[in-house]
Scaffold this motif. Structure first.
Motif, PDB file in Angstrom:
ATOM      1  N   PHE A   1     -10.353   0.731   1.763  1.00 47.50           N
ATOM      2  CA  PHE A   1      -9.852   1.638   0.733  1.00 47.50           C
ATOM      3  C   PHE A   1     -10.491   3.022   0.863  1.00 47.50           C
ATOM      4  CE2 PHE A   1      -8.611  -2.204  -1.877  1.00 47.50           C
ATOM      5  CZ  PHE A   1      -7.248  -1.905  -1.893  1.00 47.50           C
TER       6      PHE A   1
ATOM      7  N   SER B   1      -8.824   5.456   3.034  1.00 50.36           N
ATOM      8  CA  SER B   1      -7.557   6.035   2.559  1.00 50.36           C
ATOM      9  C   SER B   1      -7.743   7.086   1.474  1.00 50.36           C
ATOM     10  CB  SER B   1      -6.654   4.920   2.009  1.00 50.36           C
ATOM     11  OG  SER B   1      -6.299   4.015   3.023  1.00 50.36           O
TER      12      SER B   1
ATOM     13  N   ARG C   1      -2.594  12.164  -0.672  1.00 42.26           N
ATOM     14  CA  ARG C   1      -2.091  10.813  -0.401  1.00 42.26           C
ATOM     15  C   ARG C   1      -0.995  10.481  -1.382  1.00 42.26           C
ATOM     16  NH1 ARG C   1      -3.880   8.250   4.384  1.00 42.26           N
ATOM     17  NH2 ARG C   1      -5.747   9.363   4.985  1.00 42.26           N
TER      18      ARG C   1
ATOM     19  N   GLY D   1      -7.061   2.477   7.102  1.00 42.98           N
ATOM     20  CA  GLY D   1      -6.999   2.670   5.657  1.00 42.98           C
ATOM     21  C   GLY D   1      -6.017   1.740   4.975  1.00 42.98           C
ATOM     22  N   ALA D   2      -6.475   1.141   3.885  1.00 41.25           N
ATOM     23  CA  ALA D   2      -5.610   0.254   3.105  1.00 41.25           C
ATOM     24  C   ALA D   2      -4.636   1.084   2.277  1.00 41.25           C
ATOM     25  CB  ALA D   2      -6.463  -0.627   2.200  1.00 41.25           C
ATOM     26  N   ALA D   3      -3.492   0.520   2.017  1.00 44.83           N
ATOM     27  CA  ALA D   3      -2.486   1.221   1.220  1.00 44.83           C
ATOM     28  C   ALA D   3      -2.952   1.341  -0.224  1.00 44.83           C
ATOM     29  CB  ALA D   3      -1.164   0.459   1.274  1.00 44.83           C
ATOM     30  N   LEU D   4      -2.883   2.565  -0.725  1.00 49.51           N
ATOM     31  CA  LEU D   4      -3.276   2.811  -2.102  1.00 49.51           C
ATOM     32  C   LEU D   4      -2.054   2.792  -3.010  1.00 49.51           C
ATOM     33  CD1 LEU D   4      -5.715   5.843  -1.704  1.00 49.51           C
ATOM     34  CD2 LEU D   4      -6.356   3.496  -2.257  1.00 49.51           C
ATOM     35  N   PRO D   5      -2.180   2.244  -4.231  1.00 50.43           N
ATOM     36  CA  PRO D   5      -1.111   2.436  -5.210  1.00 50.43           C
ATOM     37  C   PRO D   5      -0.921   3.930  -5.448  1.00 50.43           C
ATOM     38  CG  PRO D   5      -2.689   0.785  -5.968  1.00 50.43           C
ATOM     39  CD  PRO D   5      -3.287   1.437  -4.766  1.00 50.43           C
ATOM     40  N   PRO D   6       0.292   4.384  -5.684  1.00 52.85           N
ATOM     41  CA  PRO D   6       0.523   5.828  -5.854  1.00 52.85           C
ATOM     42  C   PRO D   6      -0.222   6.377  -7.063  1.00 52.85           C
ATOM     43  CG  PRO D   6       2.476   4.556  -6.444  1.00 52.85           C
ATOM     44  CD  PRO D   6       1.538   3.603  -5.814  1.00 52.85           C
TER      45      PRO D   6
ATOM     46  N   TYR E   1      -9.521   5.889  -8.474  1.00 54.51           N
ATOM     47  CA  TYR E   1      -9.311   4.509  -8.024  1.00 54.51           C
ATOM     48  C   TYR E   1     -10.638   3.777  -8.150  1.00 54.51           C
ATOM     49  CZ  TYR E   1      -4.882   6.100  -6.007  1.00 54.51           C
ATOM     50  OH  TYR E   1      -3.617   6.610  -5.827  1.00 54.51           O
TER      51      TYR E   1
ATOM     52  N   ASP F   1     -13.110  -4.812   2.620  1.00 52.39           N
ATOM     53  CA  ASP F   1     -11.991  -4.343   1.792  1.00 52.39           C
ATOM     54  C   ASP F   1     -12.323  -3.002   1.140  1.00 52.39           C
ATOM     55  OD1 ASP F   1     -10.562  -6.708   2.339  1.00 52.39           O
ATOM     56  OD2 ASP F   1     -11.596  -7.751   0.716  1.00 52.39           O
TER      57      ASP F   1
END
Length: 542
Positions: free
Chosen positions: A454, A457, A542, A370-375, A418, A450
């Motif tokens: 996402f 995550s 998350r 999983g790619a890092a998500l903006p908070p 998102y 990509d």
């Protein structure tokens, strides 16, 4: 009706310039045109034009004879001459417009029709011709008004009603289309075979599948090679869940003008074992179709020596990573040697897929961690969102959210959205979400790898019927698919789940174009999911 010999004699006889004699020859020419003897009519009119060049009727019938022979270019100068000699005769302008339209001069044709209607506003055929022209140039409102004028003036003309029905069908006003077709049938004294396919389409869009199939069968009795009837019948069978019959009919797509088979010298694969030989599978429709049918690759590999898949470039990396035993090539790149080939959408027929044995093992696509998500906002569900498909898709207006519906969705408080949307529709986000509460991931997405990262995550994906619905389902991730009233065949009807994707939940319009109920149901589902996550009975936030 005079025979050709009498026409030749009439041309050869000494010319009588009296008004009654000229009128008799004009009537003879008109009768020949109506009987389909355009060449004889032209010979007679040619003689008249030569003897009385200032007679507008002879030029008009000379042009009309060429029109009846499907020679609009020859008709044009003759009809122009008739109009020049008698500019106040409305039907001269109407027939000139018909010739201009046949010669590809649409703007001139429109001017001629409009002039004819100014001279004779009660001319039904002119209103009808202008309506057809306007419908072809996407001026539906004016076309509808003129069709309605035509049927009001001559309600006994079935073609006026059937063309009005066709316009309503294009405008997605199916109930009105069916009423217009019913009037055309009543005028004809029974169902018109020529409207059967369109009547079927109207019923199908209203999810009246039994009536739709009856219409297609009616068309096929009259013409067993009716490609449109076979194709639409395939879609009706598939969405009905009658997959065995549907796959066979689906092969008729290769006779559609917009669906041409690949010109390979190698033969098609019929499912036989190809030990030591290479099979090429090739994508033929959209990105979602390729993701959907990729489930069959392991099954195919068991029957062949080597397997090559040609796919759309945005999918190449994802599919190559997911199926290490397949040589994956981007469309447009050179192909390796192969012995047989098959388009992807023919695989369900090869494997005799039925509702009770669809290959449903998921995930069948592999994605990176999983790619890092903006908070997001604290205590909310992390939801990936896609609200629009490819604008070029013929059904896109029905399957994509408008900006009002998007704004309503983004206002659901339980979620941080998102955006996974790509393409021109990304600009909708700023208009629908002026507060900027949604987070746009598009700048970080180069291809489907990509997007898949996402999705891994996120707590959930909410999407219209587009490629991301298939991606999330193929990854085995929770996905809510928002469907139009008349859905694509693979989503079937009247069920909240999908036999193709165990992780999918389906949210359907209850009336064409109405997203309100869908969004309310999505909001309730997100509230329930948020509650489950908050109490620890679901995934953690998350």
């Amino acid at each position: 009706m005079q025979n050709p010999k009498s026409v030749i004699q009439a041309v050869a006889d000494p010319f009588d310039p009296s008004a009654s004699a000229v009128q008799a020859r004009l009537e003879q020419a008109l009768a020949l045109i109506r009987a389909g003897h355009s060449a004889d009519a032209e010979a007679l009119c040619r003689a008249l034009v030569g003897r009385i060049p200032a007679n507008a009727d002879s030029h008009h019938l000379h042009g009309l004879a060429a029109l009846s022979g499907k020679r609009a270019a020859d008709a044009l100068p003759r009809l122009l001459r008739a109009v020049a000699l008698a500019p106040g005769v409305a039907h001269f302008h109407t027939n000139l417009g018909t010739a201009q339209q046949g010669a590809g001069q649409s703007a001139s044709a429109e001017r001629s029709y409009r002039h004819a209607l100014r001279l004779a506003p009660d001319q039904a055929e002119t209103a009808f011709n202008l309506a057809k022209l306007l419908a072809l140039t996407d001026r539906a409102e004016m076309a509808e008004a003129l069709y309605r004028l035509a049927v009001a003036l001559q309600p006994g003309r079935g073609k006026y009603w059937s063309n009005l029905g066709d316009l309503f069908l294009r405008l997605r006003r199916e109930a009105e289309a069916l009423r217009a077709y019913a009037r055309a049938d009543a005028v004809a004294g029974g169902p018109l075979v020529e409207t059967a396919v369109n009547r079927g389409m109207a019923h199908q869009r209203l999810n009246r599948l039994a009536q739709a199939l009856a219409c297609y069968d009616e068309a096929l009795v009259a013409n067993p090679d009716n490609v449109a009837a076979h194709w639409n019948r395939a879609l009706a069978l598939l969405v009905s869940g009658r997959l065995a019959e549907g796959w066979d009919e689906y092969e008729w797509r290769w006779r559609l003008a917009e669906c041409q088979p690949r010109p390979f010298e190698q033969p098609l694969w019929n499912g036989e074992a190809l030990k030591g030989q290479t099979l090429l599978l090739h994508a033929e429709q959209g990105l979602g179709d390729t993701l959907h049918l990729a489930r069959y690759l392991p099954l195919v590999a068991e029957r062949v020596g080597e397997l090559v898949l040609e796919c759309q470039p945005p999918l190449r990396r994802l599919l190559a990573d997911s199926f290490s035993f397949v040589t994956v090539v981007s469309a447009g790149d050179p192909l390796p040697d192969f012995d047989r080939h098959l388009p992807l959408l023919s695989l369900p027929r090869i494997f005799e897929t039925r509702l009770d044995h669809i290959p449903t093992a998921t995930p069948y696509l592999q994605a990176p961690p999983g790619a890092a998500l903006p908070p997001g906002r604290a205590g909310t569900v992390a939801v990936g969102l896609v609200w629009g498909g490819d604008p070029a898709h013929r059904n896109d207006r029905q399957r994509s959210l408008d900006r009002q519906a998007l704004a309503s969705l983004l206002a659901i408080p339980e979620a941080t959205f998102y955006s996974l949307q790509k393409g021109a529709r990304t600009s909708d986000l700023a208009d629908a979400d002026p507060a900027g509460s949604a987070i746009n991931l598009a700048p970080a997405i180069a291809d489907f790898v990509d997007t898949a990262a996402f999705i891994q995550s996120l707590d959930l994906v909410v999407t219209v019927d587009t490629s991301v619905a298939h991606l999330a389902g193929a990854l085995g991730r929770p996905v809510c698919v928002m469907l139009p009233h008349s859905p694509d065949w693979r989503w079937l009807l009247d069920r909240p789940d999908s036999p193709w994707y165990p992780s999918a939940r389906l949210f359907r319009q209850t009336a064409p174009g109405d997203w309100t109920g869908v969004i309310h149901a999505i909001a309730a589902h997100l509230a329930s999911l948020r509650s489950a996550l908050a109490t620890g009975s679901g995934r953690s936030f998350r």
